[in-house]
Design a protein around this motif. Structure first.
Motif, PDB file in Angstrom:
ATOM      1  N   LEU A   2       0.828  -1.204   0.000  1.00 27.36           N
ATOM      2  CA  LEU A   2       0.000   0.000   0.000  1.00 27.36           C
ATOM      3  C   LEU A   2       0.864   1.257   0.000  1.00 27.36           C
ATOM      4  O   LEU A   2       1.936   1.269   0.603  1.00 27.36           O
ATOM      5  N   ASN A   3       0.366   2.296  -0.627  1.00 28.85           N
ATOM      6  CA  ASN A   3       1.059   3.575  -0.617  1.00 28.85           C
ATOM      7  C   ASN A   3       0.451   4.416   0.513  1.00 28.85           C
ATOM      8  O   ASN A   3      -0.560   5.076   0.320  1.00 28.85           O
ATOM      9  N   ILE A   4       1.065   4.354   1.677  1.00 26.39           N
ATOM     10  CA  ILE A   4       0.547   5.042   2.857  1.00 26.39           C
ATOM     11  C   ILE A   4       1.472   6.204   3.196  1.00 26.39           C
ATOM     12  O   ILE A   4       2.677   6.008   3.384  1.00 26.39           O
ATOM     13  N   PRO A   5       0.912   7.430   3.276  1.00 27.62           N
ATOM     14  CA  PRO A   5       1.744   8.600   3.599  1.00 27.62           C
ATOM     15  C   PRO A   5       2.411   8.469   4.976  1.00 27.62           C
ATOM     16  O   PRO A   5       1.870   7.844   5.884  1.00 27.62           O
ATOM     17  N   ASP A   6       3.581   9.082   5.113  1.00 30.74           N
ATOM     18  CA  ASP A   6       4.335   9.011   6.367  1.00 30.74           C
ATOM     19  C   ASP A   6       3.551   9.556   7.556  1.00 30.74           C
ATOM     20  O   ASP A   6       3.654   9.017   8.657  1.00 30.74           O
ATOM     21  N   CYS A  21      -5.923   9.212   3.654  1.00 31.03           N
ATOM     22  CA  CYS A  21      -6.065   9.880   2.350  1.00 31.03           C
ATOM     23  C   CYS A  21      -7.523  10.237   2.031  1.00 31.03           C
ATOM     24  O   CYS A  21      -7.893  10.320   0.861  1.00 31.03           O
ATOM     25  N   ASP A  22      -8.350  10.425   3.044  1.00 29.28           N
ATOM     26  CA  ASP A  22      -9.777  10.726   2.874  1.00 29.28           C
ATOM     27  C   ASP A  22     -10.482   9.693   2.003  1.00 29.28           C
ATOM     28  O   ASP A  22     -11.523   9.982   1.413  1.00 29.28           O
ATOM     29  N   SER A  23      -9.910   8.467   1.894  1.00 29.78           N
ATOM     30  CA  SER A  23     -10.559   7.520   0.993  1.00 29.78           C
ATOM     31  C   SER A  23     -10.797   6.130   1.570  1.00 29.78           C
ATOM     32  O   SER A  23     -11.675   5.429   1.092  1.00 29.78           O
ATOM     33  N   VAL A  71     -13.801  10.681  11.592  1.00 34.17           N
ATOM     34  CA  VAL A  71     -14.013  10.965  10.166  1.00 34.17           C
ATOM     35  C   VAL A  71     -14.116  12.464   9.918  1.00 34.17           C
ATOM     36  O   VAL A  71     -14.560  13.220  10.768  1.00 34.17           O
ATOM     37  N   SER A  72     -13.697  12.869   8.726  1.00 33.46           N
ATOM     38  CA  SER A  72     -13.787  14.262   8.288  1.00 33.46           C
ATOM     39  C   SER A  72     -14.994  14.410   7.361  1.00 33.46           C
ATOM     40  O   SER A  72     -15.524  13.424   6.850  1.00 33.46           O
ATOM     41  N   LYS A  73     -15.383  15.652   7.112  1.00 36.78           N
ATOM     42  CA  LYS A  73     -16.480  15.905   6.164  1.00 36.78           C
ATOM     43  C   LYS A  73     -16.136  15.371   4.775  1.00 36.78           C
ATOM     44  O   LYS A  73     -16.984  14.832   4.085  1.00 36.78           O
ATOM     45  N   GLU A  82     -20.381   6.848  -2.370  1.00 34.08           N
ATOM     46  CA  GLU A  82     -20.104   5.485  -2.841  1.00 34.08           C
ATOM     47  C   GLU A  82     -21.005   4.435  -2.187  1.00 34.08           C
ATOM     48  O   GLU A  82     -21.142   3.334  -2.705  1.00 34.08           O
ATOM     49  N   GLY A  83     -21.545   4.759  -1.004  1.00 37.36           N
ATOM     50  CA  GLY A  83     -22.410   3.809  -0.299  1.00 37.36           C
ATOM     51  C   GLY A  83     -21.661   2.686   0.393  1.00 37.36           C
ATOM     52  O   GLY A  83     -22.225   1.641   0.709  1.00 37.36           O
ATOM     53  N   LYS A  84     -20.367   2.928   0.650  1.00 35.71           N
ATOM     54  CA  LYS A  84     -19.565   1.894   1.307  1.00 35.71           C
ATOM     55  C   LYS A  84     -18.317   2.510   1.935  1.00 35.71           C
ATOM     56  O   LYS A  84     -17.899   3.610   1.574  1.00 35.71           O
ATOM     57  N   ILE A  85     -17.754   1.753   2.870  1.00 32.84           N
ATOM     58  CA  ILE A  85     -16.499   2.138   3.513  1.00 32.84           C
ATOM     59  C   ILE A  85     -15.502   1.014   3.279  1.00 32.84           C
ATOM     60  O   ILE A  85     -15.773  -0.142   3.607  1.00 32.84           O
TER      61      ILE A  85
END
Length: 120
Positions: A2-6, A21-23, A71-73, A82-85
């Motif tokens: 995975l590409n995970i930020p530091d 990453c808000d995703s 969670v953020s806005k 998307e209807g999913k997490i």
């Protein structure tokens, strides 16, 4: 891999979850669902003005798996559209152990959006 930020790598602690990453939700734990199709319930709380989502994954009826994260806005906008997490479980070295999807019902989406101040 995975590409995970530091900043996320430095923020997450073992046996906890964080939005990346808000995703998607990243959980660093070796306790992950035994069944990727297990039902999940959703709970929403507020802590000092922040929104906490909790998923109760019913992979084992006697011992469901609880995960929670702030969670953020922006994240709420994405998941409700998307209807999913998407939840990714990783080990201490950030190797992916499992991916799990929490499906959101229309009622869940309305409640999450209302709590985040985004309306319906």
């Amino acid at each position: 891999m995975l590409n995970i930020p530091d900043d996320v790598k430095n923020s997450i602690k073992e046996d906890s979850c964080i939005v990346c990453c808000d995703s998607f939700v990243l959980c660093m734990t070796l306790d992950f669902p035994r069944n990727s199709n297990a039902q999940a319930d959703l709970e929403i709380d507020r802590t000092s003005g922040d929104i906490v989502l909790r998923n109760i994954i019913k992979d084992n009826p006697q011992n469901p798996l609880y995960i929670e994260y702030f969670v953020s806005k922006k994240f709420v906008e994405k998941i409700t559209k998307e209807g999913k997490i998407k939840v990714i479980f990783v080990d201490r070295e950030f190797n992916e152990e499992m991916e799990y999807t929490v499906k959101l019902e229309k009622e869940d989406i309305n409640i999450i959006r209302r709590e985040a101040g985004l309306g319906n």
